[in-house]
Design a protein around this motif. Structure first.
Motif, PDB file in Angstrom:
ATOM      1  N   ASP A   1       0.826  -1.208   0.000  1.00  0.00           N
ATOM      2  CA  ASP A   1       0.000   0.000   0.000  1.00  0.00           C
ATOM      3  C   ASP A   1       0.863   1.262   0.000  1.00  0.00           C
ATOM      4  O   ASP A   1       0.402   2.340  -0.365  1.00  0.00           O
ATOM      5  CB  ASP A   1      -0.919   0.038   1.226  1.00  0.00           C
ATOM      6  N   PHE A   2       2.121   1.104   0.440  1.00  0.00           N
ATOM      7  CA  PHE A   2       2.989   2.268   0.620  1.00  0.00           C
ATOM      8  C   PHE A   2       3.956   2.493  -0.528  1.00  0.00           C
ATOM      9  O   PHE A   2       4.460   3.605  -0.709  1.00  0.00           O
ATOM     10  CB  PHE A   2       3.786   2.123   1.923  1.00  0.00           C
ATOM     11  N   CYS A   3       4.267   1.451  -1.285  1.00  0.00           N
ATOM     12  CA  CYS A   3       5.274   1.579  -2.326  1.00  0.00           C
ATOM     13  C   CYS A   3       5.143   0.443  -3.331  1.00  0.00           C
ATOM     14  O   CYS A   3       4.417  -0.531  -3.095  1.00  0.00           O
ATOM     15  CB  CYS A   3       6.681   1.558  -1.719  1.00  0.00           C
ATOM     16  N   THR A   4       5.877   0.573  -4.425  1.00  0.00           N
ATOM     17  CA  THR A   4       5.983  -0.490  -5.417  1.00  0.00           C
ATOM     18  C   THR A   4       7.413  -1.006  -5.387  1.00  0.00           C
ATOM     19  O   THR A   4       8.328  -0.353  -5.908  1.00  0.00           O
ATOM     20  CB  THR A   4       5.639   0.032  -6.823  1.00  0.00           C
ATOM     21  N   PRO A   5       7.652  -2.164  -4.757  1.00  0.00           N
ATOM     22  CA  PRO A   5       9.025  -2.662  -4.628  1.00  0.00           C
ATOM     23  C   PRO A   5       9.547  -3.318  -5.899  1.00  0.00           C
ATOM     24  O   PRO A   5       8.803  -4.015  -6.596  1.00  0.00           O
ATOM     25  CB  PRO A   5       8.911  -3.688  -3.494  1.00  0.00           C
ATOM     26  N   VAL A   6      10.818  -3.078  -6.190  1.00  0.00           N
ATOM     27  CA  VAL A   6      11.501  -3.719  -7.307  1.00  0.00           C
ATOM     28  C   VAL A   6      12.802  -4.307  -6.770  1.00  0.00           C
ATOM     29  O   VAL A   6      13.716  -3.572  -6.387  1.00  0.00           O
ATOM     30  CB  VAL A   6      11.814  -2.726  -8.443  1.00  0.00           C
ATOM     31  N   ILE A   7      12.870  -5.638  -6.707  1.00  0.00           N
ATOM     32  CA  ILE A   7      14.056  -6.328  -6.214  1.00  0.00           C
ATOM     33  C   ILE A   7      14.967  -6.630  -7.398  1.00  0.00           C
ATOM     34  O   ILE A   7      14.554  -7.242  -8.377  1.00  0.00           O
ATOM     35  CB  ILE A   7      13.687  -7.643  -5.498  1.00  0.00           C
ATOM     36  N   PHE A   8      16.225  -6.220  -7.309  1.00  0.00           N
ATOM     37  CA  PHE A   8      17.178  -6.440  -8.397  1.00  0.00           C
ATOM     38  C   PHE A   8      17.918  -7.753  -8.141  1.00  0.00           C
ATOM     39  O   PHE A   8      18.868  -7.816  -7.357  1.00  0.00           O
ATOM     40  CB  PHE A   8      18.133  -5.254  -8.508  1.00  0.00           C
ATOM     41  N   ALA A   9      17.456  -8.812  -8.808  1.00  0.00           N
ATOM     42  CA  ALA A   9      18.023 -10.154  -8.626  1.00  0.00           C
ATOM     43  C   ALA A   9      17.636 -10.999  -9.831  1.00  0.00           C
ATOM     44  O   ALA A   9      17.997 -10.673 -10.957  1.00  0.00           O
ATOM     45  CB  ALA A   9      17.515 -10.767  -7.320  1.00  0.00           C
ATOM     46  N   SER A  10      16.900 -12.080  -9.606  1.00  0.00           N
ATOM     47  CA  SER A  10      16.347 -12.896 -10.695  1.00  0.00           C
ATOM     48  C   SER A  10      15.215 -13.743 -10.147  1.00  0.00           C
ATOM     49  O   SER A  10      15.148 -14.022  -8.939  1.00  0.00           O
ATOM     50  CB  SER A  10      17.418 -13.806 -11.306  1.00  0.00           C
ATOM     51  N   ASN A  11      14.328 -14.160 -11.044  1.00  0.00           N
ATOM     52  CA  ASN A  11      13.224 -15.025 -10.636  1.00  0.00           C
ATOM     53  C   ASN A  11      13.733 -16.288  -9.954  1.00  0.00           C
ATOM     54  O   ASN A  11      13.193 -16.726  -8.929  1.00  0.00           O
ATOM     55  CB  ASN A  11      12.390 -15.423 -11.861  1.00  0.00           C
ATOM     56  N   LYS A  12      14.765 -16.906 -10.539  1.00  0.00           N
ATOM     57  CA  LYS A  12      15.293 -18.162 -10.004  1.00  0.00           C
ATOM     58  C   LYS A  12      15.850 -17.974  -8.604  1.00  0.00           C
ATOM     59  O   LYS A  12      15.641 -18.816  -7.717  1.00  0.00           O
ATOM     60  CB  LYS A  12      16.372 -18.722 -10.936  1.00  0.00           C
TER      61      LYS A  12
END
Length: 348
Positions: A35-46
């Motif tokens: 609700d507070f932000c849109t997170p983007v994790i820099f890694a990979s699906n695997k």
């Protein structure tokens, strides 16, 4: 201007063999965080799939190949690599350092381009992340090179804020590194951060002495008399509310710190030992003075508990909220600065 109003929060993954992935996933296991932000994790699906399955954390995620593909209401994973790195929980391996650096570089590149609004970094191992193009003692020094401004390591909670004149400097080099110019620069950086990032109109800042008992009038070293005090006097003459130097050994135990908006310590352990003692698990490492917002939790890789699913994610969660709060404070400050009438009403 952000179209949705939600802050896009970038996250670098840190050391894959530590607790970084665990505290990230535990933080966003609570769907209310979205609700507070849109997170983007820099890694990979695997990588994220492996970590969440090993740690039994129930997080669904949206894999993306461009940051603009990130969806609100989802945990987004930006695919920096395609392979499956070998994870050895609790071990410092070159491979873990390699992927920590890949994640960090991708996240910082996105931050510089404005594709993400703020950055929260999970803990790295300062040894295994070293490379030909990364010869830094930590995040702070790297970010100082990559982002505009003059960096300041600033450890913060709502009740306690501690900055450092010198951060990753060997004890034997502290006294020779500190000069009047550096003291003034760091004091002004803290003052500006308190105003812009934390909304404190007239901040009061305490400086801790370099030597035991602030040198005892030159009996235990002359740096406080010859360097620290003249720098403080100059700052006072210029209208800044700075005080000291205070003897570090009694400053925190006497609750003297509660009378100030921030404390500027001479070196790393002088500031971080009392900070972490008073606020461990709730503290946030904030890199102040930069054009962009970056925070991180106040702990390291914690190899000793990595992979066991017992890591406390409180500090990482606080790092997320602090980054969001600072970003909003900066937006509000810019608006007030651009609108003299609003600024005038604020002064009243």
């Amino acid at each position: 201007m952000r179209e949705t109003g939600k802050i896009k929060l970038g996250i670098s993954i840190g050391d894959l063999n530590g607790i970084g992935c665990e505290v990230i996933l535990k933080t966003f296991e609570d769907s209310r965080m979205l609700d507070f932000c849109t997170p983007v994790i820099f890694a990979s699906n695997k990588t994220i799939s492996f970590q969440k399955n090993e740690l039994k954390i129930g997080v669904n995620y949206n894999g993306i190949h461009k940051v603009e593909q990130a969806l609100d209401g989802k945990v987004n994973v930006f695919n920096v690599w395609r392979e499956s790195p070998i994870v050895k929980f609790g071990e410092a391996t070159p491979e873990a350092g390699k992927y920590a650096l890949l994640s960090l570089r991708a996240a910082v590149a996105a931050l510089k381009k404005g594709e993400i609004d703020v950055l929260v970094t999970a803990p790295i191992n300062k040894n295994n992340i070293q490379a030909k193009d990364f010869n830094f003692p930590g995040h702070t020094d790297f970010l100082a090179q990559e982002l505009g401004g003059e960096s300041l390591m600033f450890m913060v909670t709502d009740e306690l804020k501690v900055g450092l004149i010198t951060d990753h400097v060997a004890i034997k080099d502290v006294a020779t590194t500190i000069d009047a110019k550096l003291i003034k620069s760091k004091a002004l950086a803290i003052e500006n951060s308190l105003k812009v990032d934390f909304g404190i109109r007239k901040p009061k800042i305490a400086l801790l002495g370099i030597n035991p008992h602030s040198g005892d009038n030159g009996v235990i070293g002359k740096e406080d008399e010859e360097v620290m005090k003249p720098a403080i006097e100059e700052l006072i003459k210029e209208g800044h509310l700075v005080f000291g130097p205070y003897s570090a050994d009694s400053f925190f135990g006497s609750d003297n710190y509660t009378k100030f908006d921030a404390i500027l310590a001479a070196y790393h352990d002088q500031g971080l030992i009392p900070f972490k003692t008073l606020s461990f698990g709730k503290g946030v490492n904030y890199t102040a003075g930069l054009d962009k917002v970056r925070t991180s939790p106040d702990h390291g890789t914690a190899y000793e508990i990595a992979g066991k699913g017992v890591a406390d994610h409180s500090s990482f969660k606080e790092a997320v909220f602090t980054a969001l709060k600072i970003f909003k404070n900066r937006e509000e400050y810019q608006e007030l600065t651009a609108n003299p009438l609003k600024k005038q009403r604020l002064k009243r």
